[in-house]
Design an enzyme around this catalytic site. Structure first.
Site, short mmCIF file in Angstrom:
data_model
loop_
_atom_site.label_atom_id
_atom_site.label_comp_id
_atom_site.label_asym_id
_atom_site.label_seq_id
_atom_site.Cartn_x
_atom_site.Cartn_y
_atom_site.Cartn_z
N PRO A 129 4.93 -5.10 -0.41
CA PRO A 129 4.90 -3.91 -1.25
C PRO A 129 4.84 -4.29 -2.73
O PRO A 129 5.44 -5.26 -3.15
CB PRO A 129 6.23 -3.22 -0.93
N TYR A 167 -8.73 5.00 -12.98
CA TYR A 167 -8.76 5.68 -11.68
C TYR A 167 -8.62 7.20 -11.79
O TYR A 167 -8.35 7.86 -10.79
CB TYR A 167 -7.59 5.24 -10.78
N CYS A 221 -10.61 3.87 -29.49
CA CYS A 221 -11.92 4.47 -29.71
C CYS A 221 -12.76 4.51 -28.44
O CYS A 221 -13.76 3.80 -28.30
CB CYS A 221 -12.65 3.71 -30.82
N TYR A 233 1.33 -1.62 -12.10
CA TYR A 233 -0.03 -1.61 -12.64
C TYR A 233 -0.08 -0.95 -14.02
O TYR A 233 -1.04 -0.29 -14.38
CB TYR A 233 -1.00 -0.96 -11.64
N GLY A 263 0.77 -1.23 0.00
CA GLY A 263 0.00 0.00 0.00
C GLY A 263 0.80 1.29 0.00
O GLY A 263 0.24 2.37 -0.22
C1 LIG Z 1 -2.28 -5.41 -4.31
C2 LIG Z 1 -1.86 -5.98 -3.03
C3 LIG Z 1 -0.64 -5.59 -2.47
C4 LIG Z 1 0.27 -4.56 -3.09
O1 LIG Z 1 -0.27 -3.28 -3.03
P1 LIG Z 1 0.63 -2.03 -3.41
O2 LIG Z 1 -0.25 -0.87 -3.18
O3 LIG Z 1 1.01 -2.18 -4.83
O4 LIG Z 1 1.81 -2.03 -2.51
C5 LIG Z 1 -0.25 -6.21 -1.29
N1 LIG Z 1 -1.04 -7.12 -0.68
C6 LIG Z 1 -2.24 -7.50 -1.18
C7 LIG Z 1 -3.04 -8.52 -0.47
C8 LIG Z 1 -2.69 -6.93 -2.37
O5 LIG Z 1 -3.88 -7.29 -2.85
#
Ligand SMILES: *Cc1c(COP(=O)(O)O)cnc(C)c1O
Length: 434
Positions: A288, A330, A356, A385, A251
């Site tokens: 991460p 997003y 398109c 991503y 995250g």
């Molecule tokens: C997507 C995900 C992550 C990674 O998230 P980031 O924001 O890219 O760091 C980690 N753990 C789980 C369970 C996820 O679904």
């Protein structure tokens, strides 16, 4: 962009240095690279990824911690290999990702499996190769894991994914830790799982997992979630349920918009973990994704044409939403800069792709040095991503991917051939009944 300073000349004036920073990436001349490989092209700086891994590992010094890269952020085998060589494991969400991770040389004992919809086959596949841990997201999944492990005559290691009901203050589509989200279970439910733990003859339920969302730019939501997890861990210990691992998820946010986004430093993030989990003696897991790879990637694209409209001028690129979905999905901001040496007056553009769809827009009313057909542009921070969400929409082949390191490049995915794209398709010739 976290290109290491070693790849930049150190003696030029700051104005030219800014230009040069866009001309070179990890020491590689981007004009020459685009000429050689063609565009659109995803380029990743190995040095920048190593730098991020190093920062996180340094912050974790002294802790029994394993970094499990969230494969979904960038599943390219070369990236996973780089991670494996740096001692990083994987957080997977499908058997496809499991196979990629194993293929790249990641040991099964550094792989964790997350996701709300693991199928019985996927659970069986992951269990049979001996992954480190399942992050279990529902009671039904827990029972399936027990059944599959019993059939295989092994013991599965499991953590319960806690939904801590915390607002990660990020985009609604990438928030995962609120009670209305589909992920994890409440602490109340998790408490019942542990209370009935003795019935799990083939599952060792001894871990906690939490992942509250993505692109989080403040340490507070992490702190709040970890405090809830920590309180629960202490409660479980008191109740005689040992907790051997705590997985803090991923995250960590990154800088998509220079001068606006202010990411949390690895040291501050880990500082919050240390504080919240003070006294925890088990293994710490981190997942991460974006943090390790986002800013290490750029999407190189050329201007196909400049199209003046009635209300605005459109810059039409050869990259599109199929190469990078984040802006259309997003409304994500990506900095976009020309790879050019000369100084030009500024102009305002809507920057779009050829697909398109009106949503095929990378930026609206963006100020940029004046552009002309053929100009090379850089869409920044596309390493996470980006390709992992790419598609062949509009029958556009998947772009090539290259890894860069100190002035050299290696193609790590060739541009998709038309034949690859249609492989598996066939005329409806043999009609059968199921
Ligand atoms: C997507 C995900 C992550 C990674 O998230 P980031 O924001 O890219 O760091 C980690 N753990 C789980 C369970 C996820 O679904």
């Amino acid at each position: 962009m976290s290109t290491p300073t070693t790849s930049r000349p150190t003696t030029t004036a700051s104005a030219t240095q800014a230009d040069d920073a866009h001309r070179h990436f990890d020491g590689v001349d981007l004009q020459a690279l685009a000429q050689r490989i063609g565009t659109p092209l995803h380029a990743y700086s190995a040095s920048a990824i190593h730098q991020r891994i190093g920062e996180l590992q340094a912050a974790l010094t002294g802790l029994d911690a394993t970094i499990c890269f969230a494969v979904k952020a960038n599943p390219n085998l070369a990236i996973l290999q780089l991670m494996a060589n740096a001692g990083v494991g994987a957080d997977i969400v499908s058997v496809g990702e499991l196979r990629r991770a194993l293929n790249a040389g990641m040991p099964a004992e550094r792989i964790v499996f997350s996701g709300v919809g693991k199928s019985t086959d996927e659970i069986a596949g992951a269990l049979s190769v001996g992954i480190m841990r399942f992050n279990v997201e529902s009671l039904d999944e827990l029972h399936t894991l027990q059944r599959v492990a019993q059939a295989q005559e092994v013991t599965a290691r499991a953590a319960v994914r806690i939904n801590p009901d915390v607002d990660a203050q990020t985009h609604a589509k990438i928030s995962t830790g609120k009670s209305e989200n589909k992920f994890g279970v409440s602490i109340d439910e998790a408490r019942r799982w542990f209370a009935e733990r003795s019935q799990l003859t083939h599952v060792q339920l001894d871990g906690l997992h939490v992942h509250i969302g993505s692109q989080i730019l403040s340490v507070e939501p992490f702190r709040l979630a970890l405090q809830r997890v920590a309180a629960f861990w202490r409660e479980l210990e008191q109740a005689g349920h040992p907790v051997n691992s705590i997985d803090v998820g991923g995250g960590l946010g990154v800088c998509y918009r220079a001068g606006v986004d202010q990411p949390v430093a690895a040291a501050d993030y880990v500082g919050a973990i240390r504080e919240a989990l003070a006294g925890f003696r088990g293994r710490l897991l981190l997942e991460p994704g974006r943090y390790l790879v986002a800013e290490a990637g750029v999407l190189l694209t050329r201007v196909i044409r400049v199209k003046p409209g009635i209300e605005r001028t459109f810059l039409v690129l050869d990259a599109a939403m199929n190469d990078l979905q984040r802006p259309s999905l997003y409304d994500a901001w990506h900095d976009i800069v020309p790879v050019a040496d000369e100084r030009r007056p500024l102009a305002t553009y809507d920057i779009v792709g050829p697909v398109c769809e009106t949503g095929d827009t990378f930026a609206r009313a963006r100020e940029l040095p004046e552009c002309a057909a053929g100009d090379l542009l850089l869409i920044k921070a596309t390493g996470a991503y980006g390709t992992s969400m790419a598609s062949t929409y509009n029958s556009r082949p998947l772009a090539a991917e290259v890894l860069l390191q100190r002035g050299r490049y290696a193609v790590v995915r060739r541009r998709q051939h038309f034949e690859d794209m249609i492989a598996g398709e066939q005329p409806a010739r043999n009609w059968e009944t199921p």
